[in-house]
Design a protein around this motif. Structure first.
Motif, mmCIF file in Angstrom:
data_model
loop_
_atom_site.group_PDB
_atom_site.id
_atom_site.type_symbol
_atom_site.label_atom_id
_atom_site.label_comp_id
_atom_site.label_asym_id
_atom_site.label_seq_id
_atom_site.Cartn_x
_atom_site.Cartn_y
_atom_site.Cartn_z
ATOM 1 N N GLN A 1 -4.110 -15.361 -5.637
ATOM 2 C CA GLN A 1 -2.938 -15.084 -6.457
ATOM 3 C C GLN A 1 -2.986 -15.884 -7.762
ATOM 4 N N PRO B 1 -7.566 -15.899 -10.371
ATOM 5 C CA PRO B 1 -8.297 -14.695 -9.969
ATOM 6 C C PRO B 1 -9.814 -14.813 -10.112
ATOM 7 N N TYR C 1 -9.944 -9.899 -7.437
ATOM 8 C CA TYR C 1 -8.538 -10.229 -7.172
ATOM 9 C C TYR C 1 -7.660 -10.138 -8.408
ATOM 10 N N GLY C 2 -8.261 -10.258 -9.612
ATOM 11 C CA GLY C 2 -7.473 -10.103 -10.826
ATOM 12 C C GLY C 2 -6.882 -8.704 -10.940
ATOM 13 N N ASP C 3 -7.558 -7.714 -10.354
ATOM 14 C CA ASP C 3 -7.091 -6.329 -10.438
ATOM 15 C C ASP C 3 -6.042 -6.027 -9.382
ATOM 16 N N LEU C 4 -5.964 -6.876 -8.378
ATOM 17 C CA LEU C 4 -5.075 -6.598 -7.248
ATOM 18 C C LEU C 4 -3.808 -7.431 -7.400
ATOM 19 N N ASP C 5 -2.845 -7.082 -6.589
ATOM 20 C CA ASP C 5 -1.591 -7.804 -6.658
ATOM 21 C C ASP C 5 -1.412 -8.573 -5.350
#
Lengths: 215, 409
Positions: free
Chosen positions: B234, B237, B241-245
């Motif tokens: 969170q 990133p 993970y930067g693309d996901l929430d």
């Protein structure tokens, strides 16, 4: 302090304002991954030794910093220690790593403890003492951490000079055999058979359990 | 027993082999009756000098060494090491590789958390639950084997990308596994959280306050269970993970309160299994096409690494918390310095406040509650002045199970 999340430049400016003259070198490094190329930032700050604690206190004004670890390297005539922190955790995608690098000349391998500010640091400080042969002044617990009790004094595994692990210690490892001077086990080993014949060795078999493939 | 032998506190060494997991660490407990007054521990019983070995090898060789640092976390160490080297050498990893890294990373979290849940159930004397969790864990292991070729020591991550692609034929197996877990999660949650006995054994046991968690540099589920909002997926990133929430799983979001006890650690880990399923699903549907490695030819890759100079830090959220690798390259074959910081490295200190004031029968579950990763168990000695007796791991386990039975009445 400004409210809300800070930019990496603002964190760096805050550090500079608190440590005037103590910063030898600094840079902000950006790294992007994924499809959206969301960046993360690392702030590299090289300090004079006496500015280490003021620098941590400056970080504490932002948020109680998370200390990951104290890393290090033997540079030849000095030991470089790298205190790796992060701040602004808890705010999505805006945590920054802040590393404070200091150099200890081999003529004076001392560094003040930071465990009065961050109690958990003592773990990493103990490790640096035994692996680099530095002295952490004021450390509340100066015992060895990872190295075994019978590891020779004055040998520091991560040093690259004559105090490092000598070649023979590795090459002739097979000669070391099982230590003979171990204390007796707390109770008598169980000996099977009514005749009391010795079958099991007095020491438990080394390593390996049924599940060793898993862990 | 003589009067002298009864004098409290007793010094109780436990180890160097471990009472709960099969991991060697030396504990010394100061006991007053059943209560732990103070505790000290000494890790390093299986220090293998991996960093020392790494400083004599090149990055491509080190990746396979990092695979073997831990048998459970087969991907986090190689991933952090590669992230560090990639930053030093300026290697841009293809997007598709970021997604594959993320998918394997999340499957690893699922199997690690399920393994832990089984161990926790076993320590409490709930062996049917141990068998359930370890049986369903096999599905994640099978998918990992399908994706990487191995159950452990995956060898999937390489500097510059990954070594195997995920092809469409594999999606069905992944989908089936995710569906199983999503269907099972509510059952698992109710088995663990609604069970009166588990609640009695875990609620307000082994408490770590928010402040202690911060001061002792705690990471991962152990920190989150104490209400510290940290999760690198969170906050910082990396990979996809930067693309996901991703949102850190905190106990108060589920239960409305935070106790920082063993129970909260169960909550966090179980909920993270659901979160991981969601992440994998999103990765599969959004995975971009393209190559999976920046440089296929290892000789070229090595040449790039050899030229690199500088320092880099790779950092990932392992199942147990932050895993960090520091690498310093000086334009030679092997790194000038390499420091591995595993997640348990940051969590061991938290044992001290957790164990202080707890009962001897609670030691196994508290020690296990941080999901420590060190390595094999054998026996425990109890020393009462000059009198000595041996408590084996089985005895400690029996004490723990007896306490459960006592509470059940």
């Amino acid at each position: 302090m400004k409210e809300g999340t800070l930019t990496p430049e603002e964190v760096m400016a805050h550090l500079s304002s608190r440590l005037s003259g103590g910063i030898r070198d600094s840079s902000i490094r950006r790294w992007e991954q994924g499809r959206k190329r969301v960046p993360h930032f690392t702030l590299w700050v090289d300090l004079d030794r006496e500015f280490l604690k003021p620098a941590i206190m400056a970080l504490m004004e932002i948020q109680f910093p998370h200390l990951s670890v104290i890393a290090g390297a033997d540079l030849g005539d000095a030991i470089r220690l790298l205190y790796i922190f992060s701040v602004q955790y808890g705010s999505p995608k805006s945590e920054y790593m802040v590393t404070f690098g200091i150099e200890l000349p081999k003529t004076d391998l001392t560094v003040p403890t930071i465990s009065d500010l961050i109690p958990g640091a003592v773990f990493s400080e103990r490790e640096k003492q035994e692996f680099f042969g530095i002295r952490v002044v004021g450390i509340p617990d100066g015992r060895r951490l990872f190295l075994p009790e019978d590891f020779p004094e004055g040998v520091f595994p991560w040093r690259k000079d004559e105090t490092g692990v000598p070649e023979g210690m590795v090459r002739d490892l097979w000669k070391s055999k099982r230590p003979q001077n171990r204390p007796a086990p707390p109770v008598e080993e169980k000996r099977p058979g009514p005749e009391g014949e010795e079958t099991a060795p007095a020491v438990p078999p080394a390593g390996g359990s049924a599940r060793e493939g898993e862990k | 027993m003589s009067g002298e032998a009864k004098k409290a506190p007793y010094r109780v060494p436990i180890g160097p082999n471990h009472p709960a997991l099969k991991e060697p660490v030396m504990f010394t407990f100061e006991m007053e009756g059943e209560v732990v007054k103070d505790v000290d521990f000494a890790p390093g019983q299986t220090h293998r000098g991996i960093e020392w070995m790494g400083m004599r090898r090149n990055p491509v060789q080190i990746v396979h060494l990092t695979d073997r640092i831990c048998g459970i976390c087969g991907v986090v160490h190689s991933l952090s090491f590669c992230l560090a080297v990639e930053q030093i050498a300026g290697i841009d990893v293809p997007e598709r590789a970021d997604y594959i890294r993320t998918i394997v990373h999340e499957f690893e979290r699922i199997q690690s958390h399920l393994l832990w849940a089984g161990v926790a159930a076993h320590e409490l004397g709930f062996d049917s639950l141990l068998h359930l969790t370890w049986r369903v864990r096999e599905e994640a292991m099978d998918v990992i084997e399908n994706l990487t070729g191995n159950r452990v020591n995956y060898g999937i991550v390489q500097v510059g990308g990954v070594r195997r692609d995920i092809v469409p034929e594999q999606h069905a197996a992944i989908e089936k596994c995710l569906a199983t877990y999503e269907g099972l999660l509510d059952t698992l949650l109710s088995f663990f959280l609604d069970d009166r006995t588990i609640r009695m054994r875990c609620r307000d046991v082994g408490v770590l306050s928010h402040r202690e968690a911060l001061e002792l540099c705690t990471v991962g589920p152990t920190a989150r269970a104490s209400g510290v909002n940290v999760d690198l997926r969170q906050d910082y990133p990396y990979a996809a993970y930067g693309d996901l929430d991703v949102k850190a799983v905190l106990p108060d979001r589920y239960l409305g309160e935070t106790h920082g006890d063993v129970y909260d650690r169960i909550v966090v880990r179980l909920l993270e299994i659901g979160e991981s399923c969601r992440i994998i699903r999103q990765c599969l549907s959004e995975m971009p096409a393209g190559p999976v490695t920046a440089e296929e030819k290892l000789v070229k890759l090595l040449a790039t690494c050899k030229k690199a100079t500088g320092e880099g830090i790779g950092r990932v959220e392992a199942p147990r918390g932050e895993c960090l690798h520091y690498v310093r390259m000086e334009g030679k074959d092997s790194p000038a310095s390499w420091k591995v910081k595993a997640s348990s490295y940051s969590n061991l200190m938290s044992w001290i406040p957790m164990l202080r004031g707890s009962q001897i029968a609670d030691i196994p579950i508290i020690v296990a509650s941080i999901d420590p990763c060190l390595s094999c168990t054998d026996r425990v000695a109890i020393v009462q002045d000059s009198r000595r007796s041996i408590l084996t791991k089985e005895d400690l386990h029996r004490l723990s199970v007896e306490k459960t039975r006592r509470l059940q009445g």
